[in-house]
Design a protein around this motif. Structure first.
Motif, PDB file in Angstrom:
ATOM      1  N   ASP A 191      22.776  29.225 -48.191  1.00  0.00           N
ATOM      2  CA  ASP A 191      22.602  28.137 -47.231  1.00  0.00           C
ATOM      3  C   ASP A 191      21.185  27.560 -47.292  1.00  0.00           C
ATOM      4  OD1 ASP A 191      25.176  28.243 -46.343  1.00  0.00           O
ATOM      5  OD2 ASP A 191      24.745  29.315 -44.484  1.00  0.00           O
ATOM      6  N   LEU A 192      20.203  28.450 -47.432  1.00  0.00           N
ATOM      7  CA  LEU A 192      18.815  27.995 -47.502  1.00  0.00           C
ATOM      8  C   LEU A 192      18.616  27.046 -48.688  1.00  0.00           C
ATOM      9  CD1 LEU A 192      15.728  30.324 -47.044  1.00  0.00           C
ATOM     10  CD2 LEU A 192      15.758  28.593 -48.819  1.00  0.00           C
ATOM     11  N   VAL A 193      19.157  27.433 -49.853  1.00  0.00           N
ATOM     12  CA  VAL A 193      19.022  26.584 -51.043  1.00  0.00           C
ATOM     13  C   VAL A 193      19.766  25.262 -50.845  1.00  0.00           C
ATOM     14  CG1 VAL A 193      19.621  26.405 -53.488  1.00  0.00           C
ATOM     15  CG2 VAL A 193      18.652  28.531 -52.591  1.00  0.00           C
ATOM     16  N   ARG A 194      20.931  25.334 -50.209  1.00  0.00           N
ATOM     17  CA  ARG A 194      21.686  24.105 -49.933  1.00  0.00           C
ATOM     18  C   ARG A 194      20.878  23.164 -49.035  1.00  0.00           C
ATOM     19  NH1 ARG A 194      27.345  23.002 -49.659  1.00  0.00           N
ATOM     20  NH2 ARG A 194      27.807  21.269 -48.249  1.00  0.00           N
ATOM     21  N   GLY A 195      20.259  23.719 -48.006  1.00  0.00           N
ATOM     22  CA  GLY A 195      19.446  22.899 -47.114  1.00  0.00           C
ATOM     23  C   GLY A 195      18.247  22.300 -47.811  1.00  0.00           C
ATOM     24  N   GLN A 196      17.612  23.086 -48.680  1.00  0.00           N
ATOM     25  CA  GLN A 196      16.464  22.571 -49.413  1.00  0.00           C
ATOM     26  C   GLN A 196      16.882  21.444 -50.352  1.00  0.00           C
ATOM     27  OE1 GLN A 196      13.083  23.436 -49.165  1.00  0.00           O
ATOM     28  NE2 GLN A 196      12.842  21.669 -50.496  1.00  0.00           N
ATOM     29  N   ALA A 197      18.052  21.597 -50.989  1.00  0.00           N
ATOM     30  CA  ALA A 197      18.550  20.548 -51.882  1.00  0.00           C
ATOM     31  C   ALA A 197      18.784  19.258 -51.112  1.00  0.00           C
ATOM     32  CB  ALA A 197      19.834  21.006 -52.567  1.00  0.00           C
ATOM     33  N   ASP A 198      19.422  19.353 -49.948  1.00  0.00           N
ATOM     34  CA  ASP A 198      19.660  18.154 -49.139  1.00  0.00           C
ATOM     35  C   ASP A 198      18.344  17.512 -48.712  1.00  0.00           C
ATOM     36  OD1 ASP A 198      22.413  18.224 -49.284  1.00  0.00           O
ATOM     37  OD2 ASP A 198      22.651  19.384 -47.448  1.00  0.00           O
ATOM     38  N   ASP A 199      17.378  18.347 -48.327  1.00  0.00           N
ATOM     39  CA  ASP A 199      16.092  17.821 -47.872  1.00  0.00           C
ATOM     40  C   ASP A 199      15.402  17.039 -48.982  1.00  0.00           C
ATOM     41  OD1 ASP A 199      14.106  17.445 -45.972  1.00  0.00           O
ATOM     42  OD2 ASP A 199      13.026  19.258 -46.521  1.00  0.00           O
ATOM     43  N   LEU A 200      15.451  17.566 -50.200  1.00  0.00           N
ATOM     44  CA  LEU A 200      14.838  16.855 -51.319  1.00  0.00           C
ATOM     45  C   LEU A 200      15.565  15.545 -51.616  1.00  0.00           C
ATOM     46  CD1 LEU A 200      14.105  19.811 -53.780  1.00  0.00           C
ATOM     47  CD2 LEU A 200      12.426  18.464 -52.514  1.00  0.00           C
ATOM     48  N   LEU A 201      16.892  15.565 -51.528  1.00  0.00           N
ATOM     49  CA  LEU A 201      17.666  14.354 -51.794  1.00  0.00           C
ATOM     50  C   LEU A 201      17.449  13.290 -50.730  1.00  0.00           C
ATOM     51  CD1 LEU A 201      20.996  15.962 -53.048  1.00  0.00           C
ATOM     52  CD2 LEU A 201      19.401  14.594 -54.406  1.00  0.00           C
ATOM     53  N   PHE A 202      17.211  13.721 -49.484  1.00  0.00           N
ATOM     54  CA  PHE A 202      16.967  12.758 -48.404  1.00  0.00           C
ATOM     55  C   PHE A 202      15.784  11.848 -48.730  1.00  0.00           C
ATOM     56  CE2 PHE A 202      18.840  15.549 -44.750  1.00  0.00           C
ATOM     57  CZ  PHE A 202      20.101  15.328 -45.252  1.00  0.00           C
ATOM     58  N   ALA A 203      14.775  12.407 -49.389  1.00  0.00           N
ATOM     59  CA  ALA A 203      13.546  11.647 -49.645  1.00  0.00           C
ATOM     60  C   ALA A 203      13.810  10.405 -50.492  1.00  0.00           C
ATOM     61  CB  ALA A 203      12.521  12.537 -50.336  1.00  0.00           C
ATOM     62  N   ALA A 204      14.838  10.467 -51.334  1.00  0.00           N
ATOM     63  CA  ALA A 204      15.115   9.337 -52.229  1.00  0.00           C
ATOM     64  C   ALA A 204      16.042   8.298 -51.610  1.00  0.00           C
ATOM     65  CB  ALA A 204      15.728   9.856 -53.531  1.00  0.00           C
ATOM     66  N   ARG A 205      16.579   8.565 -50.430  1.00  0.00           N
ATOM     67  CA  ARG A 205      17.522   7.631 -49.821  1.00  0.00           C
ATOM     68  C   ARG A 205      16.782   6.561 -49.011  1.00  0.00           C
ATOM     69  NH1 ARG A 205      22.149  11.513 -47.444  1.00  0.00           N
ATOM     70  NH2 ARG A 205      22.784   9.568 -46.417  1.00  0.00           N
ATOM     71  N   PRO A 206      17.386   5.376 -48.850  1.00  0.00           N
ATOM     72  CA  PRO A 206      16.695   4.257 -48.190  1.00  0.00           C
ATOM     73  C   PRO A 206      16.512   4.503 -46.695  1.00  0.00           C
ATOM     74  CG  PRO A 206      18.986   3.689 -48.616  1.00  0.00           C
ATOM     75  CD  PRO A 206      18.750   5.006 -49.299  1.00  0.00           C
ATOM     76  N   TRP A 207      15.637   3.697 -46.114  1.00  0.00           N
ATOM     77  CA  TRP A 207      15.365   3.801 -44.676  1.00  0.00           C
ATOM     78  C   TRP A 207      16.371   3.005 -43.849  1.00  0.00           C
ATOM     79  CZ3 TRP A 207      12.005   7.236 -42.813  1.00  0.00           C
ATOM     80  CH2 TRP A 207      11.041   7.740 -43.688  1.00  0.00           C
ATOM     81  N   SER A 208      17.113   2.110 -44.463  1.00  0.00           N
ATOM     82  CA  SER A 208      18.067   1.286 -43.726  1.00  0.00           C
ATOM     83  C   SER A 208      19.318   1.101 -44.568  1.00  0.00           C
ATOM     84  CB  SER A 208      17.453  -0.068 -43.372  1.00  0.00           C
ATOM     85  OG  SER A 208      17.072  -0.761 -44.550  1.00  0.00           O
ATOM     86  N   GLY A 209      20.376   0.570 -43.928  1.00  0.00           N
ATOM     87  CA  GLY A 209      21.624   0.320 -44.635  1.00  0.00           C
ATOM     88  C   GLY A 209      22.567   1.507 -44.586  1.00  0.00           C
ATOM     89  N   PRO A 210      23.730   1.375 -45.176  1.00  0.00           N
ATOM     90  CA  PRO A 210      24.756   2.418 -45.075  1.00  0.00           C
ATOM     91  C   PRO A 210      24.386   3.731 -45.767  1.00  0.00           C
ATOM     92  CG  PRO A 210      25.427   0.689 -46.616  1.00  0.00           C
ATOM     93  CD  PRO A 210      24.211   0.183 -45.911  1.00  0.00           C
ATOM     94  N   GLU A 211      23.414   3.691 -46.685  1.00  0.00           N
ATOM     95  CA  GLU A 211      23.032   4.899 -47.418  1.00  0.00           C
ATOM     96  C   GLU A 211      21.908   5.686 -46.742  1.00  0.00           C
ATOM     97  OE1 GLU A 211      24.672   6.075 -50.061  1.00  0.00           O
ATOM     98  OE2 GLU A 211      26.052   4.416 -49.680  1.00  0.00           O
TER      99      GLU A 211
END
Length: 343
Positions: free
Chosen positions: A159-179
């Motif tokens: 779970d810890l690794v899964r959470g870290q992966a999501d956290d890293l991926l969040f950084a690349a997502r836009p600040w607005s819009g559906p994504e």
């Protein structure tokens, strides 16, 4: 008013509990680290604040010892002596140290507890190796406790690794819009990245203390809720906290453009300030103005309400468990103090 609210009125008692648990676990933790290869062991000792680069003894700031305390209190909550939870406490503390070493590398954070991070002090490759060694040592530490303990820790690690992966991926997502990142996604990430190890600490301590499966499961749930609340409080402090408390500059998380819960809740708001905030974050604008827009759009209020919901859910999980009254009171004191600090 919940029991956690009452507990936080006496933070000194929570500090005393943390100190007591650190004193109980400390010798076993040092003994475990001394079994490591001398080089990786030195880096581990540096990360715990026990030495300087080169191995010269030091007394540097360390962590609160939250996870090791939860493991000890988990055992005591099951009616067992705190010593029963020491192997669990050592294991989760080693896993936490491993995760911090790797997190600092992934995030590019150059300092940890007001000292150079391990990767800055020793190099990236050595720090990765030290983290791997800590991870292996954590599993070895629990091997004698039986397959159920190793399985529980393995689930938490996944779970810890899964959470870290999501956290890293969040950084690349836009600040607005559906994504854009939604608050619900962030909550799931926080449970995995932060809550999983707190839940494992409590559950492992209870398991080693002889608690029945229902109690172990309830304490795991309580720890996970505590972890989310703990992370949300950190998010709030990362924007509005006092540098003397957080160890970070004012508005540090906004300067680093982190997608923390107050920001995400504000961006999800229908308030006009949300649109202005999105544009400001896209352009890496003024952090002070961003903080004002987050508050105006209700981000701070929503984040604190989220922390409150998880505090209440953690309290409900503790109530569901059959716990020793004295240990349960100490557990509530520690939990209340940590999630309500300096807000």
């Amino acid at each position: 008013m919940t029991a956690l609210d009452s507990a936080v009125r006496d933070p000194a008692s929570a500090t005393e509990v943390l100190d007591r648990c650190r004193e109980l676990v400390g010798p076993a933790l040092r003994e475990a680290v001394e079994r490591m290869h001398p080089w990786t062991g030195e880096m581990a000792a540096y990360s715990f604040g026990w030495c300087e680069v080169g191995g010269v003894p030091a007394v540097a700031p360390g962590g609160k010892g939250l996870r090791q305390a939860l493991a000890v209190l988990g055992a005591e909550s099951a009616g067992a002596p705190g010593e029963s939870g020491v192997p669990a406490a050592v294991a989760v503390e080693l896993v936490h140290a491993f995760s911090l070493l790797h997190d600092d590398i992934m995030d590019g954070d150059t300092t940890r507890r007001r000292r150079p991070a391990v990767w800055k002090a020793y190099g990236t490759g050595p720090a990765v190796l030290a983290g791997d060694a800590l991870f292996a040592l954590a599993v070895t530490t629990l091997a004698g406790a039986g397959p159920d303990a190793v399985r529980l820790l393995s689930v938490a690690l996944g779970d810890l690794v899964r959470g870290q992966a999501d956290d890293l991926l969040f950084a690349a997502r836009p600040w607005s819009g559906p994504e854009r990142v939604r608050p619900a996604e962030y909550r799931a990430m926080a449970e995995h990245k932060t809550g999983s190890l707190l839940g494992a600490a409590l559950a492992l301590g209870a398991l080693l203390g002889g608690a029945p499966p229902a109690t172990v499961s309830a304490l795991d749930r309580a720890g996970r809720h505590l972890g989310v609340a703990f992370q949300v409080v950190d998010d709030v402090l990362g924007i509005w906290g006092e540098p003397a408390v957080t160890g970070k500059p004012v508005l540090a998380d906004l300067r680093e453009r982190k997608k923390t819960l107050p920001v995400l809740c504000a961006l999800d708001s229908p308030d006009p300030a949300a649109r202005r905030l999105a544009a400001l974050m896209e352009s890496a604008g003024d952090p002070a103005e961003a903080a004002e827009l987050i508050a105006a759009a209700g981000g701070r209020t929503a984040a604190l309400a989220e922390a409150r919901r998880h505090i209440d859910a953690g309290e409900a999980a503790l109530t569901d468990a059959s716990l020793d009254a004295g240990a349960a009171a100490e557990l509530r004191s520690v939990a209340g103090f940590l999630v309500r600090r300096k807000l």
